[in-house]
Design a protein around this motif. Structure first.
Motif, mmCIF file in Angstrom:
data_model
loop_
_atom_site.group_PDB
_atom_site.id
_atom_site.type_symbol
_atom_site.label_atom_id
_atom_site.label_comp_id
_atom_site.label_asym_id
_atom_site.label_seq_id
_atom_site.Cartn_x
_atom_site.Cartn_y
_atom_site.Cartn_z
ATOM 1 N N LEU A 1 50.511 47.848 5.123
ATOM 2 C CA LEU A 1 51.453 47.043 4.343
ATOM 3 C C LEU A 1 50.553 45.964 3.493
ATOM 4 O O LEU A 1 51.080 45.893 2.312
ATOM 5 C CB LEU A 1 52.141 46.159 5.500
ATOM 6 N N LEU A 2 49.646 45.403 3.887
ATOM 7 C CA LEU A 2 48.982 44.388 2.910
ATOM 8 C C LEU A 2 48.468 45.085 1.890
ATOM 9 O O LEU A 2 48.662 44.602 0.565
ATOM 10 C CB LEU A 2 47.822 43.718 3.808
ATOM 11 N N GLY A 3 47.833 46.378 1.943
ATOM 12 C CA GLY A 3 47.525 46.933 0.823
ATOM 13 C C GLY A 3 48.517 47.568 -0.272
ATOM 14 O O GLY A 3 48.293 47.449 -1.316
ATOM 15 N N GLY A 4 49.615 47.741 0.299
ATOM 16 C CA GLY A 4 50.671 48.150 -0.424
ATOM 17 C C GLY A 4 51.246 46.804 -1.138
ATOM 18 O O GLY A 4 51.776 46.924 -2.315
ATOM 19 N N PHE A 5 51.205 45.630 -0.770
ATOM 20 C CA PHE A 5 51.719 44.423 -1.206
ATOM 21 C C PHE A 5 50.927 44.029 -2.269
ATOM 22 O O PHE A 5 51.163 43.253 -3.184
ATOM 23 C CB PHE A 5 51.805 43.204 -0.153
#
Length: 794
Positions: A671-675
């Protein structure tokens, strides 16, 4: 207001592409923030479905110097020390999870059972959805056997039969009357069947370790209760010579349940907030550009008598309309994100509670208001500072833009880049940390390993010889099955979530001081266990058939050998309880295994021969030549051939179990990578917009430069220099922010420093590269400008 809305709508209709980009940007920011808020609400904010949940705490043991937390305690510690002597709690309840054999229609099934005090549900503050609660009289030895079913068990095995109350079920060959069914939302204490702890045979014989729940008295804080428990624990340590730092930890129930996800959810919530801020900065830049093009219009309206407050209200109305238009697709995006999250990680139990409810809609409304203010503030302030006389000049040099407005747009781009750096650094650190964690050698080879647990009935297998005969026959059948290389067993499966241990003394060593006895964890295994898991023998030897009838022997791990016999050969040494018949001889030392978690250092452990310590519950461990789950029918058949009523759990692949232990970390990292990718994309859009506007504003200047001999290369370098200056300023600010916030993320990283130079350098280089790529098109357009056309431009 109506006229403002109509005018704003007409203005947007005149420039659909520009405002469509703004709406899409806001939809992304509002959508991901709303989706993340639903996760935050489910994990951290939503109160537990209990009566006054803020007064419910759990009390578990800890030994800091051994890195032990959340451990169970002896039953008499709970009953005779904590419950009997405290003054901070209304009541306390004990619980001990385990497994039981449920017999339905002649078929046995292994289910999870929880033995609890009669006050268990009352302490937690809930009642059965069907039937009634336990009574104190039912929590006494010899009382009629009764049980309460979980809601899931009631649905799955009994078809939601409301007539189940009063019927009997058979657990471990003993009949229990069903007196209740728990509510659907009662899922934070895992278990299929709940029964009074006094009805447990293990409770009567061995005083099992238990966890404790307690309800604080009105007006008593958890800190006050902790102080009292600390005093009680010091008395226990002094009387029974426990480790000097042994103690009880009072934890609010909600904080205990969220402990594994709290840091990650907060980090992700901060990340999506940064995404929203970047989106607002982008929209503010778009509105600034639009306001710059309307300078003359605004100046005329001002000259005709319109107050600056009236003009600012018109601009804020436009930003409000933009935010509302972005909120609608944002909510749709949030719904899609929530559904995708649930589908992507079904193994994470908290995701089942994530949904868009009234609180989420209120958050979306708040986010809309916030974006209205943030995105409309910059153009409103810039308009308030316009020079009326200059803007009224038909060909004024500042017409269409001004130095102040240009600096504001540049500042917004620097702000976006700085936030993007924060996001990229955070994402890179978590990815690097996850890679380091997944590269940890667990100390054994989990590939092609199938595992399943079997729990024999105490009624049918009370004699140790019968237990040994059963498991020996099952392993013999499995070892002769085509496709299976070897079969073995262990009392507590690696990464199975359970283990047991205790203190011991070392033969020949000086008597330890009170409370400083060494502690190790123990597992019972068969002789082939280490060969099946391909564990490396460091020195000495492993178990063999001659050890079956000999004196007690053990194989220990490297950590235990190093702590108990530092610098010495541990083979042949003895440890035990200190009694003449309680010594165990060390046969050999094996390499350390991570049996609980990859990110925790191995604890001292020793392994005993199963035939010398037979238990009713064991886990079968099978190495196959192909897909480990393909061995499931053979494993079930081997158990059924020995005892058709012996329950066996679901067959799992050990490698998948180990991978699942990092599931929450992988989930948050993805998720953090996507954000972070979204943040970089928005920042790139912002850079592109500013450079395009700058090139358009300087078209005449570029024409003059080229007419005076400037080359296309020098024009491109001029544009590039501006891009690098803006992005570089953002990078410097972002790196400074990353260093300032380093200690906040340190606890979430594994063997990675939050100030790692490689990570910071790579993150900065990546963002700068993206900035240059984003500026490539307008830079190319500027370099290819026709001087004659540029000189005629106004």
């Amino acid at each position: 207001m109506r006229r403002d809305l109509v005018y704003a709508a007409r203005s947007m209709a005149a420039h659909p592409g520009l405002y469509a980009a703004a709406v899409l940007t806001l939809a992304l920011g509002i959508g991901v923030n709303t989706a993340m808020f639903s996760v935050l609400d489910a994990v951290l904010l939503r109160p537990l479905p209990l009566r006054q949940p803020e007064r419910v705490v759990t009390i578990l043991a800890r030994i800091p110097h051994l890195n032990i937390r959340f451990a169970f305690v002896e039953y008499n510690t709970f009953s005779e020390w904590w419950r009997a002597r405290n003054k901070s709690f209304e009541d306390m309840a004990a619980y001990t999870p385990g497994s039981a054999n449920l017999l339905i229609n002649g078929e046995a099934e292994q289910v999870s059972s929880v033995r609890v005090s009669a006050s268990f549900l009352r302490v937690l503050g809930t009642q059965p959805a069907l039937g009634r609660d336990f009574t104190p009289e039912e929590d006494r030895p010899g009382a009629p056997a009764v049980a309460i079913l979980s809601h899931g068990m009631w649905q799955r095995r009994f078809g939601s039969d409301r007539g189940i109350i009063g019927k009997t079920i058979v657990l471990d060959k003993k009949s229990y009357a069903v007196i209740g069914v728990l509510p659907r939302e009662f899922d934070f204490v895992p278990g299929d069947v709940f029964a009074p702890i006094a009805q447990s045979a293990a409770r009567a014989m061995n005083e099992p370790s238990v966890g404790a729940y307690a309800r604080l008295k009105p007006g008593i804080s958890s800190a006050t209760a902790q102080s009292e428990i600390d005093v009680l624990c010091r008395g226990w340590v002094n009387q029974y010579h426990y480790p000097s730092d042994w103690g009880g930890e009072v934890i609010p129930l909600h904080r205990y349940l969220e402990r594994d996800m709290r840091s990650y959810v907060l980090l992700l919530s901060a990340a999506v907030t940064l995404v929203l801020l970047i989106a607002c900065a982008n929209v503010a830049n778009i509105l600034l550009a639009r306001a710059g093009a309307r300078n003359r219009e605004i100046a005329i309206r001002t000259a005709l008598g319109a107050a600056r407050g009236r003009i600012i209200r018109q601009l804020l109305t436009e930003s409000s309309l933009l935010a509302v238009m972005g909120a609608a697709p944002g909510l749709l995006l949030a719904w899609g994100c929530v559904r995708a999250l649930i589908a992507s990680q079904p193994s994470l139990p908290f995701l089942s509670k994530v949904f868009l409810d009234l609180w989420t809609l209120m958050f979306a409304l708040s986010a809309t208001v916030l974006t209205t203010i943030l995105s409309g503030l910059a153009p409103a302030v810039a308009t308030a500072r316009t020079n009326l006389s200059e803007d009224l000049k038909e060909g004024g040099r500042t017409s269409g833009d001004g130095a102040g407005r240009s600096r504001m747009r540049d500042s917004l781009v620097v702000f976006e880049v700085a936030l993007a750096i924060l996001m990229v650094v955070g994402a890179t650190l978590t990815v690097y940390s996850l890679l380091r964690l997944q590269a940890v050698n667990p100390g054994f080879n989990a590939e092609n390993i199938a595992a399943a647990s079997v729990r024999l009935s105490d009624a049918d297998y009370r004699e140790p010889s019968r237990r040994v005969a059963f498991f020996t026959a099952v392993l013999d059948r499995l070892s002769r099955t085509p496709g299976i290389e070897s079969a073995s067993m262990v009392s507590d499966l690696p990464f199975g979530g359970s283990r047991s241990g205790g203190s011991f003394v070392i033969e020949g060593a000086p008597p330890p001081k009170p409370g400083e006895q060494p502690i190790a964890f123990v597992r019972a295994v068969d002789p082939g266990y280490f060969r099946t898991l391909q564990v490396r023998l460091l020195y000495g030897r492993l178990f063999n058939d001659h050890d079956v009838t000999g004196p007690p022997v053990a194989v220990i791990n490297e950590t235990m050998a190093r702590r108990c016999w530092p610098g010495q050969d541990a083979a042949g040494r003895r440890f035990g309880n200190g009694r003449p018949d309680g010594w165990v001889t060390v046969l050999g030392v094996v390499s350390d295994m991570h049996n609980t978690a990859l990110d925790e250092p191995p604890d001292p452990e020793y392994y005993l021969m199963y035939v010398q310590h037979p238990t009713a519950a064991m886990a079968l461990v099978v190495r196959t030549r192909g897909d480990p789950l393909g061995a499931a029918p053979a494993i079930r058949a081997a158990v059924r051939e020995e005892d058709r009523q012996a329950p066996i759990s679901e067959v799992t692949a050990l490698a998948e179990t180990i991978s699942g232990s990092t599931g929450s970390r992988r989930f948050s990292t993805a998720l953090l990578g996507g954000f972070a990718a979204l943040a970089v994309m928005l920042a790139a859009i912002g850079i592109y917009g500013v450079v395009c506007w700058s090139v358009a504003r300087r078209t005449r200047e570029i024409g003059v430069r080229m007419a005076l001999g400037a080359t296309r290369r020098s024009i491109a370098v001029m544009v590039l220099r501006r891009v690098v200056a803006l992005a570089g300023a953002g990078v410097v600010i972002g790196v400074a922010g990353s260093l300032a916030l380093a200690r906040l993320v340190r606890s979430m990283l594994y063997e990675v420093s939050p100030t790692d130079a490689t990570v910071l350098t790579a993150s900065c280089a990546f963002v700068l590269l993206v900035a240059v790529i984003a500026a490539a098109i307008p830079m190319r357009r500027a370099a290819r400008s026709d001087p004659l056309i540029a000189l005629r431009h106004e």
